[in-house]
Design an enzyme around this catalytic site. Structure first.
Site, PDB file in Angstrom:
ATOM      1  CB  SER A 189      64.769 -66.185  75.395  1.00  0.00           C
ATOM      2  OG  SER A 189      63.667 -65.595  74.809  1.00  0.00           O
TER       3      SER A 189
ATOM      4  CG  HIS B  28      66.594 -66.985  79.858  1.00  0.00           C
ATOM      5  ND1 HIS B  28      67.112 -67.984  79.067  1.00  0.00           N
ATOM      6  CD2 HIS B  28      65.374 -66.704  79.336  1.00  0.00           C
ATOM      7  CE1 HIS B  28      66.243 -68.292  78.118  1.00  0.00           C
ATOM      8  NE2 HIS B  28      65.176 -67.528  78.264  1.00  0.00           N
TER       9      HIS B  28
ATOM     10  CD  GLU C  75      70.171 -70.162  79.988  1.00  0.00           C
ATOM     11  OE1 GLU C  75      70.599 -71.178  79.424  1.00  0.00           O
ATOM     12  OE2 GLU C  75      69.692 -69.196  79.350  1.00  0.00           O
TER      13      GLU C  75
ATOM     14  CG  ASN D  64      66.726 -70.807  73.871  1.00  0.00           C
ATOM     15  OD1 ASN D  64      66.090 -71.850  73.961  1.00  0.00           O
ATOM     16  ND2 ASN D  64      66.218 -69.641  74.225  1.00  0.00           N
TER      17      ASN D  64
HETATM   18  P1  NAI Z   1      53.857 -62.011  76.615  1.00  0.00           P
HETATM   19  O1  NAI Z   1      53.507 -61.483  75.283  1.00  0.00           O
HETATM   20  O2  NAI Z   1      53.013 -63.080  77.229  1.00  0.00           O
HETATM   21  O3  NAI Z   1      53.869 -60.772  77.663  1.00  0.00           O
HETATM   22  C1  NAI Z   1      54.534 -59.569  77.437  1.00  0.00           C
HETATM   23  C2  NAI Z   1      53.816 -58.477  78.198  1.00  0.00           C
HETATM   24  O4  NAI Z   1      54.619 -57.306  78.148  1.00  0.00           O
HETATM   25  C3  NAI Z   1      52.456 -58.110  77.613  1.00  0.00           C
HETATM   26  O5  NAI Z   1      51.473 -58.166  78.632  1.00  0.00           O
HETATM   27  C4  NAI Z   1      52.646 -56.688  77.094  1.00  0.00           C
HETATM   28  O6  NAI Z   1      51.501 -55.891  77.247  1.00  0.00           O
HETATM   29  C5  NAI Z   1      53.764 -56.181  77.984  1.00  0.00           C
HETATM   30  N1  NAI Z   1      54.558 -55.091  77.412  1.00  0.00           N
HETATM   31  C6  NAI Z   1      54.991 -54.943  76.138  1.00  0.00           C
HETATM   32  N2  NAI Z   1      55.735 -53.817  76.023  1.00  0.00           N
HETATM   33  C7  NAI Z   1      55.764 -53.258  77.248  1.00  0.00           C
HETATM   34  C8  NAI Z   1      56.388 -52.096  77.778  1.00  0.00           C
HETATM   35  N3  NAI Z   1      57.119 -51.283  77.014  1.00  0.00           N
HETATM   36  N4  NAI Z   1      56.236 -51.823  79.093  1.00  0.00           N
HETATM   37  C9  NAI Z   1      55.500 -52.627  79.884  1.00  0.00           C
HETATM   38  N5  NAI Z   1      54.883 -53.741  79.437  1.00  0.00           N
HETATM   39  C10 NAI Z   1      55.018 -54.048  78.137  1.00  0.00           C
HETATM   40  O7  NAI Z   1      55.387 -62.433  76.544  1.00  0.00           O
HETATM   41  P2  NAI Z   1      56.170 -63.550  77.383  1.00  0.00           P
HETATM   42  O8  NAI Z   1      56.052 -64.847  76.701  1.00  0.00           O
HETATM   43  O9  NAI Z   1      55.777 -63.433  78.810  1.00  0.00           O
HETATM   44  O10 NAI Z   1      57.692 -63.060  77.184  1.00  0.00           O
HETATM   45  C11 NAI Z   1      58.208 -61.946  77.835  1.00  0.00           C
HETATM   46  C12 NAI Z   1      59.719 -61.952  77.744  1.00  0.00           C
HETATM   47  O11 NAI Z   1      60.232 -63.172  78.291  1.00  0.00           O
HETATM   48  C13 NAI Z   1      60.283 -61.851  76.339  1.00  0.00           C
HETATM   49  O12 NAI Z   1      61.486 -61.120  76.397  1.00  0.00           O
HETATM   50  C14 NAI Z   1      60.570 -63.306  75.983  1.00  0.00           C
HETATM   51  O13 NAI Z   1      61.570 -63.447  75.000  1.00  0.00           O
HETATM   52  C15 NAI Z   1      61.047 -63.834  77.314  1.00  0.00           C
HETATM   53  N6  NAI Z   1      60.905 -65.277  77.525  1.00  0.00           N
HETATM   54  C16 NAI Z   1      59.788 -65.939  77.096  1.00  0.00           C
HETATM   55  C17 NAI Z   1      59.674 -67.305  77.314  1.00  0.00           C
HETATM   56  C18 NAI Z   1      58.449 -68.038  76.878  1.00  0.00           C
HETATM   57  O14 NAI Z   1      58.479 -69.272  76.825  1.00  0.00           O
HETATM   58  N7  NAI Z   1      57.349 -67.358  76.585  1.00  0.00           N
HETATM   59  C19 NAI Z   1      60.744 -68.080  77.973  1.00  0.00           C
HETATM   60  C20 NAI Z   1      61.848 -67.251  78.450  1.00  0.00           C
HETATM   61  C21 NAI Z   1      61.921 -65.920  78.184  1.00  0.00           C
END
Ligand code: NAI
Length: 512
Positions: A126, A147, A159, A197
């Site tokens: 994001s 996105h 997006e 954003n």
């Molecule tokens: P989250 O923390 O719920 O999940 C991330 C997952 O990635 C975790 O299960 C972690 O173990 C895993 N992980 C971390 N490093 C890793 C690697 N090197 N290889 C494989 N797995 C790995 O995070 P969330 O909220 O799902 O966000 C994920 C992405 O989406 C981020 O880039 C965030 O900025 C983006 N995003 C998040 C939104 C939100 O509202 N939470 C909205 C839009 C985008």
């Protein structure tokens, strides 16, 4: 425009990161027929995600929103992968891991050793530049931003973001694929905050600014934004829901990414909430208290006032017409002046002149027009149906004259909230600043006007796209409000987008 096909549903889609976003994306892709491989560095996260998605499919089948067969088939399409090598046959990989540029870059470098050359790499970041994430790849052209918004199964917007090296044909495949997944994609150029954003910043920032200037209590401003502005949530309840740590971090990151452009200056008030640990719902306290026995604070609403004996409505126009109909429906008599003098205001009653806010404070306007009894009306999404309206009186205004105006709007069926006299009030100030930011994004080639409006409606549920809303207000009036805000504050924050100035100069609109 070149029409590019979506990925065939039989193509394997791999999702890396099985957290909130990855699980949501996997659910959507499996539901439309893709074999989906889920990977995460934590195997337990993969198992949890697959278990939860299968539970969701079962629940949807129980509710009749999916057939039993479709739910069973979708569940069977989900596969766990504990090693990256198992992603070799994927046609599209969507990365949704931790928001860290170096970690994401490392992952994409490893992935290029695993997947075929025609595999599209997508990132759900994001806030990180798509250009920067792709730069170290052997084939930077294959990286596209995809996105999604949270919760993915419910939010329609995607997006589709191109970095400098992204192959536009691959962006088109991602766009078509998102459409086939039932989403509403928009194209965007890789710039900080992409569309949503970035354009949404003033929704929080202007709320925080007028709160800092003591325009009213959070509950009052929230009620005005909902009931007059038509927004689903007011800025303060929304920030409490998002979490002030998260919202403040996004604002700071956008501010820094734009080299400290004053447009995006974060709020000291919000910083204090973060300092205090008052992070919103999740910590039990933000702008509002969330204890079990705590009653939510009520908005300031004026006590019933007597309706004025006489009322004159000046001229016609959307606002005057809607108010005239409501007053007529309430059985009140009024006089209508068809051709009022310039600057005569919207209506006159009880010795007061009522204007729609033009970005000057009521006090300034009273001084400029020489009419002490000046009362300002805030913007409403639809004056015909709004249940609440905000008023502000000049410091010079006689209290009795103000009360007559409040009584008039109450008789017309509005709950009336009085704001302290801040320039631009609440809804008008917020909406023109949203439109100003959207106009700059369009002017800088980040997206089209259509995409900016779709993004804000589908990504953050705005009741109307900011540019369509600016068209409806009238771009010359939007320009006046922005000029007056810039004049009052003398801050670059309120500088008018060159595209709004250009549209006004040529008499054009954002949407024909
Ligand atoms: P989250 O923390 O719920 O999940 C991330 C997952 O990635 C975790 O299960 C972690 O173990 C895993 N992980 C971390 N490093 C890793 C690697 N090197 N290889 C494989 N797995 C790995 O995070 P969330 O909220 O799902 O966000 C994920 C992405 O989406 C981020 O880039 C965030 O900025 C983006 N995003 C998040 C939104 C939100 O509202 N939470 C909205 C839009 C985008």
């Amino acid at each position: 425009m070149v029409m590019t096909n979506a990925l065939d549903p039989s193509s394997i889609v791999a999702i890396i990161g099985s957290g909130a976003m990855g699980a949501g994306i996997a659910q959507v892709a499996a539901a439309v027929g893709h074999p989906v491989i889920l990977h995460d560095t934590r195997p337990e996260a993969i198992e949890k995600a697959i278990g939860n998605i299968r539970k969701t499919f079962r629940m949807l089948a129980d509710k009749g929103r999916m057939t039993e067969d479709a739910a069973v088939a979708a569940s069977a399409r989900l596969q766990a992968a504990t090693h990256l090598a198992e992603l070799a046959d994927a046609r599209l990989v969507v990365e949704a891991i931790v928001e860290n540029q170096e970690v994401k870059r490392g992952l994409f470098a490893d992935l290029e050793d695993v997947v075929s050359e025609d595999c599209i790499l997508a990132t759900n970041t994001s806030s990180i530049s798509i250009t920067a994430l792709g730069a170290k790849l052997r084939h930077p052209s294959r990286l596209v931003g995809m996105h999604f918004f949270n919760p993915v199964p419910l939010m329609a917007l995607v997006e589709v973001i191109s970095g400098l090296a992204t192959d536009s044909r691959l962006a088109q495949v991602v766009y078509a694929t998102a459409t086939a997944w039932g989403k509403n994609p928009v194209y965007a150029k890789s710039t900080p905050g992409f569309i949503v954003n970035r354009v949404a910043r003033p929704y929080y920032a202007e709320g925080l600014r007028i709160l800092t200037e003591q325009a009213g209590e959070p509950a009052t401003i929230d009620a005005i934004m909902r009931e007059a502005g038509g927004f689903r949530m007011g800025p303060f309840e929304l920030m409490d829901l998002i979490g002030h740590d998260v919202n403040f971090a996004v604002t700071q990151s956008v501010f820094q990414a734009y080299f400290n452009d004053p447009r995006f200056t974060p709020s000291l008030l919000q910083q204090e909430l973060v300092n205090a640990g008052f992070l919103g719902r999740k910590s039990g306290r933000g702008f509002y208290p969330y204890g079990q026995d705590t009653a939510p604070p009520q908005p300031q609403t004026e006590a019933p006032q007597a309706a004025p004996q006489q009322l004159t409505i000046m001229g016609s126009g959307a606002v005057a017409d809607a108010i005239a109909s409501r007053i007529a429906a309430a059985g009140m008599a009024f006089v209508r002046v068809d051709a009022p003098q310039a600057n005569s205001g919207l209506l006159e009653c009880g010795g007061a002149v009522v204007h729609l806010t033009d970005g000057r404070s009521a006090t300034q306007r009273a001084s400029d027009t020489g009419v002490a009894n000046t009362v300002l009306l805030d913007l409403a999404l639809d004056y015909a149906s709004a249940s609440r309206i905000a008023l502000a009186a000049a410091d010079q205004c006689d209290e009795e004259a103000y009360r007559a105006v409040a009584g008039l709007f109450q008789a017309a069926g509005f709950a009336v909230s009085r704001l302290n006299d801040v320039p631009g009030m609440a809804v008008m100030r917020t909406v023109v600043m949203l439109a100003n930011e959207a106009a700059d994004a369009v002017n800088q080639g980040v997206c089209t006007a259509q995409s900016a409006d779709v993004a804000m409606q589908k990504g953050v549920n705005y009741p109307r796209g900011p540019l369509a809303w600016a068209d409806a207000i009238g771009l010359d009036d939007v320009l006046t409000v922005l000029h007056n805000l810039a004049g009052t504050y003398g801050e670059d924050r309120y500088r008018v987008s060159p595209l709004i100035q250009r549209k006004v100069a040529s008499g054009a609109r954002f949407h024909s």
